[in-house]
Design a protein around this motif. Structure first.
Motif, short mmCIF file in Angstrom:
data_model
loop_
_atom_site.label_atom_id
_atom_site.label_comp_id
_atom_site.label_asym_id
_atom_site.label_seq_id
_atom_site.Cartn_x
_atom_site.Cartn_y
_atom_site.Cartn_z
N SER A 197 36.10 40.42 36.13
CA SER A 197 35.73 39.08 35.67
C SER A 197 35.60 38.12 36.85
N THR A 198 36.55 38.18 37.77
CA THR A 198 36.50 37.30 38.95
C THR A 198 35.25 37.57 39.77
N ARG A 199 34.93 38.84 39.97
CA ARG A 199 33.73 39.18 40.74
C ARG A 199 32.47 38.61 40.07
N ARG A 200 32.38 38.73 38.75
CA ARG A 200 31.22 38.18 38.05
C ARG A 200 31.15 36.66 38.16
N SER B 116 46.83 26.39 43.70
CA SER B 116 48.06 25.62 43.56
C SER B 116 49.23 26.29 44.26
N GLY B 117 49.10 27.60 44.52
CA GLY B 117 50.23 28.36 45.03
C GLY B 117 50.96 29.09 43.92
N GLY B 118 50.56 28.86 42.66
CA GLY B 118 51.11 29.60 41.54
C GLY B 118 50.42 30.95 41.38
N LEU B 119 50.90 31.75 40.46
CA LEU B 119 50.39 33.10 40.29
C LEU B 119 48.90 33.12 39.97
N ASP B 120 48.48 32.34 38.97
CA ASP B 120 47.13 32.46 38.43
C ASP B 120 46.06 32.14 39.47
N SER B 121 46.22 31.00 40.14
CA SER B 121 45.21 30.61 41.13
C SER B 121 45.32 31.48 42.39
N SER B 122 46.53 31.91 42.72
CA SER B 122 46.70 32.77 43.91
C SER B 122 46.03 34.12 43.69
N TYR B 123 46.19 34.67 42.51
CA TYR B 123 45.59 35.96 42.17
C TYR B 123 44.07 35.87 42.24
N LEU B 124 43.49 34.83 41.62
CA LEU B 124 42.04 34.66 41.66
C LEU B 124 41.54 34.45 43.08
#
Length: 644
Positions: free
Chosen positions: A249-252, A265-273
């Motif tokens: 999904s991120t690649r698309r 933000s340094g949180g999981l969700d934005s760091s992972y993306l």
């Protein structure tokens, strides 16, 4: 990403459409287009403001006219390359490389049956010159907005509510039920609209206007059914590969002819993306925020900035740090105008300022981690509601004693706030309640009695209606899993009503497109195929997403304490905004009209100032509601009470 507008068999349709389109100029500063054609005994007029992202040439301009079909479209299709290849194999010849043309040709071939095939975010109007029919459609999850208003056999639509308000000459009446709902939630549910005549086209649906005046509606995708189907597949032994699906999904979502950056933000969700995006786009830019040291300390906010720096350094990301010390007195009326409806989440300010900084640096597209908490049970309320089930087994006398003790604790002193005390008071406000009521109370602003005490007594029936609507939506499911019931409730209410709404309006106010890779139909299917005991494990929320992220992120980032994409409200309220709060409480339009009760508001202010309760979010929303209402009724001579 753009702004769309139009009229169908509407008086002075051309003039109205021109004005609608001009009001949306901030959504598309790269170009403007108009289209007109007879429709039955009237006319259709379509308008478009363009933010050029894919196919920057004139072949991507809109409204797009081809072979008797005319399309005005806002959004991005991330599976456009796949659809293009399928259509080309069937003999379709394309003039350009835009996803707009792919959508138009998909519609020509499949009609409304193309809608479930679309993977992306979109709202559009498509007109057929041969039949004289106009169809409006909105994406599956409500990422992109579409407002409409019908009078007689005429219809007007636009990407933003303010455009409809601007062209109806102040004739739209404020909907009291929507205002009551906004006080409860601090946002207006997607099922309601702040003006009576106007409505939001529901996610996953379409509306067809015929030249003989008939209107037909259809639903092509329903989250409730998708969640139930995913659960059945999981019972049959099918387990999704969350890491692979999020990565794909991120690649698309990186599909673009202009630079793409990320929120970090340094949180999981934005760091992972960000880590996944950096693998595809080395050196990608990211934007993060920090607050004045004294504000962050007063709010007891975690130091997210150091985690963002760590991720950026590890993955070669070009990090831009923005300190937010805004002039909130200036930003408050600006944000209430752009947000369209009364929304009391200060994260909208963060989004606007980040997107403004990115736009000044030449960035038009950003990726956000929005949606992961709702789909994978990452909010504190999800864990808290699970803990509440265990807490209810504690003997009642012990619970009463604990409640009395916590109630006496202060949430702040003159120098700093106490976050743990705020959380404890919040938990005890719902821990003894039944499931649906507890879940609602865990993330809304007031219980029923508190809301009734705040409002005009004549609105008691409206309060009941708003609470019943929450119960009806929450309980409308076939899931036997408490965690997934909460996730489904969030994905149907909290996500489209608040987070996707403020993200769209705040980013587009800065002429910037924000994409949300977690809010993707394939990610959603995967999320609801994961049982609740894999989403919350022990005290770890989003456990399955954390497992996936460990393949690329260091454990220190994955398992760090949860941060908040919020703002130092208590600091702002006690300093920058204190005089304004006093003015609104004692002499505001909503108080003077009788809609809000002065004595109840004064009690909120007094208890907050004493540090006994934290009402900063409540009072911030009262300010946003007051400013929104002033703008909505200015010059109309109406009051909140007069529209009952």
């Amino acid at each position: 990403m753009c702004g769309i507008a139009g009229t169908y068999r509407w008086p002075d349709g051309k003039v109205v459409t021109d004005r609608l389109t001009d009001t949306l100029a901030h959504r598309g500063p790269d170009g403007a287009g108009r289209y007109s054609h007879p429709a039955g005994d009237g006319e259709v007029h379509l308008g478009h403001r363009r933010l050029a992202i894919i196919d920057l040439s004139e072949t991507g301009a809109q409204p797009m006219v081809s072979g008797g079909l005319v399309l005005t479209y806002n959004g991005e299709l991330y599976n456009a390359p796949d659809l293009r290849a399928e259509l080309a194999a069937a003999g379709v010849r394309f003039r350009g490389t835009s996803d707009t043309e792919v959508l138009l040709e998909a519609w020509r071939r499949w009609g409304t049956d193309c809608l479930p095939r679309l993977r992306g975010m979109f709202a559009f109007g498509i007109f057929d010159e041969r039949t004289g029919e106009l169809v409006l459609a909105r994406d599956q999850l409500g990422i992109k907005p579409l407002f409409l208003l019908r009078r007689g056999e005429g219809l007007v639509f636009a990407s933003e509510l303010k455009a409809l308000a601007a062209v109806t000459g102040g004739s739209l009446e404020v909907d009291q039920a929507a205002l009551v709902a906004s006080l409860l939630y601090y946002w207006v549910p997607d099922s309601r609209c702040a003006f009576r005549e106007a409505e939001k086209l529901p996610p996953g649906s379409w509306l067809r206007c015929r030249p003989d005046g008939r209107v037909e509606r259809g639903r092509y995708w329903h989250l409730r059914d998708v969640a139930a189907e995913a659960r059945e597949r999981a019972r049959g032994g099918e387990q999704p590969d969350v890491a692979a699906i999020v990565e794909e999904s991120t690649r698309r979502h990186l599909l673009s002819d202009v630079p793409v950056a990320t929120f970090l933000s340094g949180g999981l969700d934005s760091s992972y993306l960000t880590a996944l995006a950096a693998r595809d786009r080395p050196g990608i830019s990211a934007y993060t925020i920090g607050f004045r040291a004294e504000d962050a300390k007063f709010e007891a906010m975690p130091d997210d900035l150091r985690y963002a720096r760590q991720v950026a350094e590890r993955f070669g990301v070009d990090l831009h740090e923005i300190e937010i010390a805004p002039n909130v007195l200036d930003l408050l009326p600006q944000m209430t105008y752009h947000l369209d409806e009364p929304i009391g989440d200060p994260a909208a300010i963060n989004t606007f300022l980040i997107c403004s900084a990115a736009r000044e640096a030449g960035v038009k597209v950003m990726l956000s981690g929005m949606g992961a908490d709702e789909l994978f049970a990452g909010y504190r309320k999800h864990l808290a509601n699970l803990i509440a089930l265990r807490y209810q087994r504690v003997p009642r006398p012990l619970r009463r004693g604990l409640s009395r003790a916590v109630d006496r604790l202060p949430v702040a002193t003159a120098r700093r706030g106490y976050r743990s005390v705020r959380f404890a008071k919040r938990f005890l406000s719902f821990a003894d309640l039944p499931e649906e009521t507890a879940f609602r109370r865990s993330y809304t602003m007031y219980d029923q009695d508190e809301l009734l005490a705040l409002l005009d007594p004549d609105l008691a029936g409206t309060v009941e209606d708003v609470l019943t609507e929450h119960a009806d939506i929450y309980q409308d499911n076939d899931l036997d899993d408490f965690v997934n019931r909460m996730c489904l409730g969030d994905a149907r209410m909290f996500l489209p009503g608040l987070n996707l709404t403020y993200t769209d309006r705040s980013s587009m106010a800065a002429s910037t497109e924000v994409r949300v890779p977690y809010v993707d139909v394939e990610v959603v299917k995967a999320a609801f195929a994961v049982p609740g005991d894999r989403k919350i494990v022990g005290r770890q929320g989003k456990a399955v997403l954390k497992e996936a992220a460990t393949s690329i992120l260091p454990r220190e980032i994955v398992y760090r304490p949860k941060g908040l994409f919020s703002a130092p409200l208590r600091a702002w309220m006690s300093r920058d905004l204190a005089p304004l709060v006093r003015e609104v409480v004692h002499d505001g339009v909503l108080v003077n009209s009788g809609f809000l009760r002065r004595d109840a508001l004064a009690r909120l202010v007094a208890e907050d100032a004493a540090g006994q309760r934290d009402f900063s979010k409540h009072l911030w929303h009262v300010l946003t509601l007051e400013y929104w209402y002033r703008g909505a009724t200015s010059g109309s001579g109406r009051s909140a009470r007069s529209t009952a």
